[in-house]
Scaffold this active site. Structure first.
Site, mmCIF file in Angstrom:
data_model
loop_
_atom_site.group_PDB
_atom_site.id
_atom_site.type_symbol
_atom_site.label_atom_id
_atom_site.label_comp_id
_atom_site.label_asym_id
_atom_site.label_seq_id
_atom_site.Cartn_x
_atom_site.Cartn_y
_atom_site.Cartn_z
ATOM 1 C CB SER A 1 11.664 61.380 8.981
ATOM 2 O OG SER A 1 12.611 61.262 7.939
ATOM 3 C CE LYS B 1 11.450 59.843 4.703
ATOM 4 N NZ LYS B 1 12.751 60.183 5.335
ATOM 5 C CB SER C 1 15.414 59.739 8.440
ATOM 6 O OG SER C 1 14.943 60.747 9.288
HETATM 7 N N1 GLN Z 1 15.484 63.169 13.342
HETATM 8 C C1 GLN Z 1 16.361 63.987 12.538
HETATM 9 C C2 GLN Z 1 15.706 65.300 12.222
HETATM 10 O O1 GLN Z 1 14.593 65.494 12.633
HETATM 11 C C3 GLN Z 1 16.771 63.285 11.296
HETATM 12 C C4 GLN Z 1 15.727 63.233 10.292
HETATM 13 C C5 GLN Z 1 16.173 62.704 8.987
HETATM 14 O O2 GLN Z 1 17.192 62.018 8.907
HETATM 15 N N2 GLN Z 1 15.440 63.050 7.956
HETATM 16 O O3 GLN Z 1 16.275 66.148 11.618
#
Ligand code: GLN
Length: 479
Positions: free
Chosen positions: A154, A79, A178
């Site tokens: 994400s 990532k 995410s």
């Molecule tokens: N969707 C969540 C956020 O926007 C989690 C994102 C993540 O785990 N990085 O904060």
């Protein structure tokens, strides 16, 4: 079946038998990337040349008869939030568009040391903020099952890459879901380890008390294989736990007979897609048939989790993102401006996307004098109560089963204009980050061809049970 569609463990076996080479595997992968990447956009950067070099190095090791680590020669996607020495690391943001780190994140360093092959850096929501990989400088990643649909986020690029054979394994990060949520959407297996299990050194910070690095693969076994390498104490991260690392690959092999599973009633309420509920019910029945005792439990503070998460995550993000000022690294705007404050403003205005700005504003607000007690402090108190709910439940059960998401993968653009709808997709995942607990999403079926994710939650530092249940489920369900 092409090489790029095989599991990491199968490839490791083929490599040991001399039936394939890492170069062949890596080439098969890049062939797939050439075929699918235009549609999927799973990668922000690919690194064919260095990948082939790493593959040749691994092959040389195999040829010389050396005792090679299990991950040697296996292609991995990373990532784009994890720093990679000499390789661009954008975090999905314009503000880091041309950032080339001078060091590797510990997780990256460890997979490289094992001889793994790094294919490239995967697409993601800017700074990890999002649930669909639509908030990315590189444009949205798409779901391999149906490119009209989001891959989740994400770590959507990582999940899409693994699901489509553009990677064998991937590293993701999970601040509020995410790793697990895109795994549910793409049909991969994704594990968020316990907070402190994997070093965060070299991970670009979103919300430091919630962020955790973890593996994405097609199977629980493959996740165990990668976790074995990245887990363990790191003196460069003071929050990494100084515990002996179990052999997760051994742990997955154990049977699950006699284990107790909790079903939290607060997770099966209105808002949960009925088809998803049915699939989870079926999976639970299958576990029961295979010797797991099912117990209804209650996690009464669940209803506050999304609110608490978005207060704490944004508060920490507003502080973490203060470092992007156009001076230390990354993008700078306003070189013609003769005033440092205005240069900061111009840099941040142009460098950050809309969602990131929204969160910085929200986070700054909840931390400001006068609101700190009402919002931030209160959120911290409820965070503790959410954790206590789990502590109580785990006195009775060995693991907990829930859906990973309340809905199936949605269309690109569908939730982009309504942040609240987007935040609610995290309803089943954020509590684990708030409590520091490990959780894994495994596919438990399809609805009209769209994958459904089941979340397996474990006690702190008990990834062994989570992986073991996931692996056994995958065997008995044949998924
Ligand atoms: N969707 C969540 C956020 O926007 C989690 C994102 C993540 O785990 N990085 O904060």
């Amino acid at each position: 079946m092409e090489l790029c569609d095989k599991s990491a463990l199968d490839l490791a076996t083929l490599l040991r038998k001399g039936e394939t080479t890492s170069r062949e595997i890596t080439e098969s992968l890049f062939k797939r990337i050439e075929k699918k990447e235009k549609t999927l956009n799973a990668y922000i950067t690919t690194a064919k040349e260095s990948a082939l070099k790493q593959a040749d190095n691994a092959d040389e090791g195999f040829r010389s008869g050396k005792d090679m680590p299990l991950l040697a020669g296996i292609p991995i996607a990373v990532k784009d939030i994890l720093c990679t020495r000499g390789m661009r690391t954008t975090c999905g943001s314009k503000i880091l568009e041309n950032f080339i780190p001078t060091y590797n994140a510990t997780a990256v360093e460890r997979v490289l040391k094992e001889g793994a092959v790094i294919i490239g850096k995967t697409n993601m929501d800017e700074f990890g903020m999002g649930s669909s990989t639509e908030n990315s400088i590189a444009g949205p990643a798409r779901n391999p099952v149906d490119p009209q649909l989001v891959a989740g986020g994400s770590s959507g690029g990582s999940a899409a890459a693994v699901a489509s054979g553009e990677a064998i394994l991937a590293l993701g990060t999970d601040t509020g879901g995410s790793i697990r949520q895109p795994s549910a959407f793409c049909g991969t297996t994704g594990l968020k380890p316990t907070y402190g299990r994997v070093s965060r050194y070299g991970v670009i910070a979103y919300a430091s008390s919630l962020d955790q690095v973890g593996p994405i693969g097609m199977t629980a076994e493959d996740c165990a294989m990668l976790l074995n390498v990245i887990a363990g104490h790191d003196s460069l991260d003071s929050t990494s736990a100084d515990l002996k690392r179990p052999d997760f690959l051994q742990a997955v092999k154990k049977d699950i007979r006699g284990l107790k599973a909790g079903l939290p009633k607060e997770y099966f309420i209105e808002g949960l897609d009925r088809g998803i509920k049915k699939k989870i019910d079926e999976a639970v029945k299958l576990l029961e048939k295979n010797g797991v005792e099912i117990i209804e439990i209650s996690l009464p503070h669940t209803k506050y989790a999304v609110s608490v998460y978005y207060l704490i995550a944004t508060a920490e993000a507003s502080s973490n993102l203060a470092r992007y000022d156009g001076v230390k690294y990354g993008f700078r705007s306003g070189d013609d401006i003769d005033d440092v404050i205005r240069m900061y403003e111009a840099t941040r205005d142009e460098g950050f996307g809309q969602e990131v700005k929204r969160r910085i504003m929200l986070g700054t607000y909840v931390l400001s004098a006068g609101y700190y007690d009402a919002y931030y402090l209160k959120a911290q108190k409820i965070r503790t109560m959410i954790k206590i709910d789990f502590d109580r439940a785990f006195k009775e059960v060995d693991f907990i089963i829930t859906p990973t998401t309340p809905c199936l993968p949605f269309k690109l653009g569908e939730k982009l204009s309504d942040p609240l709808q987007m935040y609610l997709v995290d309803i089943y995942t954020v509590s684990l980050n708030l409590s520091g607990l490990p959780g894994m999403s495994v596919k438990c079926g399809d609805i009209n061809g769209l994958p459904v994710g089941m979340q397996i939650i474990g006690k702190a530092f008990d990834e062994e049970t989570v992986l073991r249940v996931g692996n056994r489920y995958q065997q008995i369900a044949g998924i």
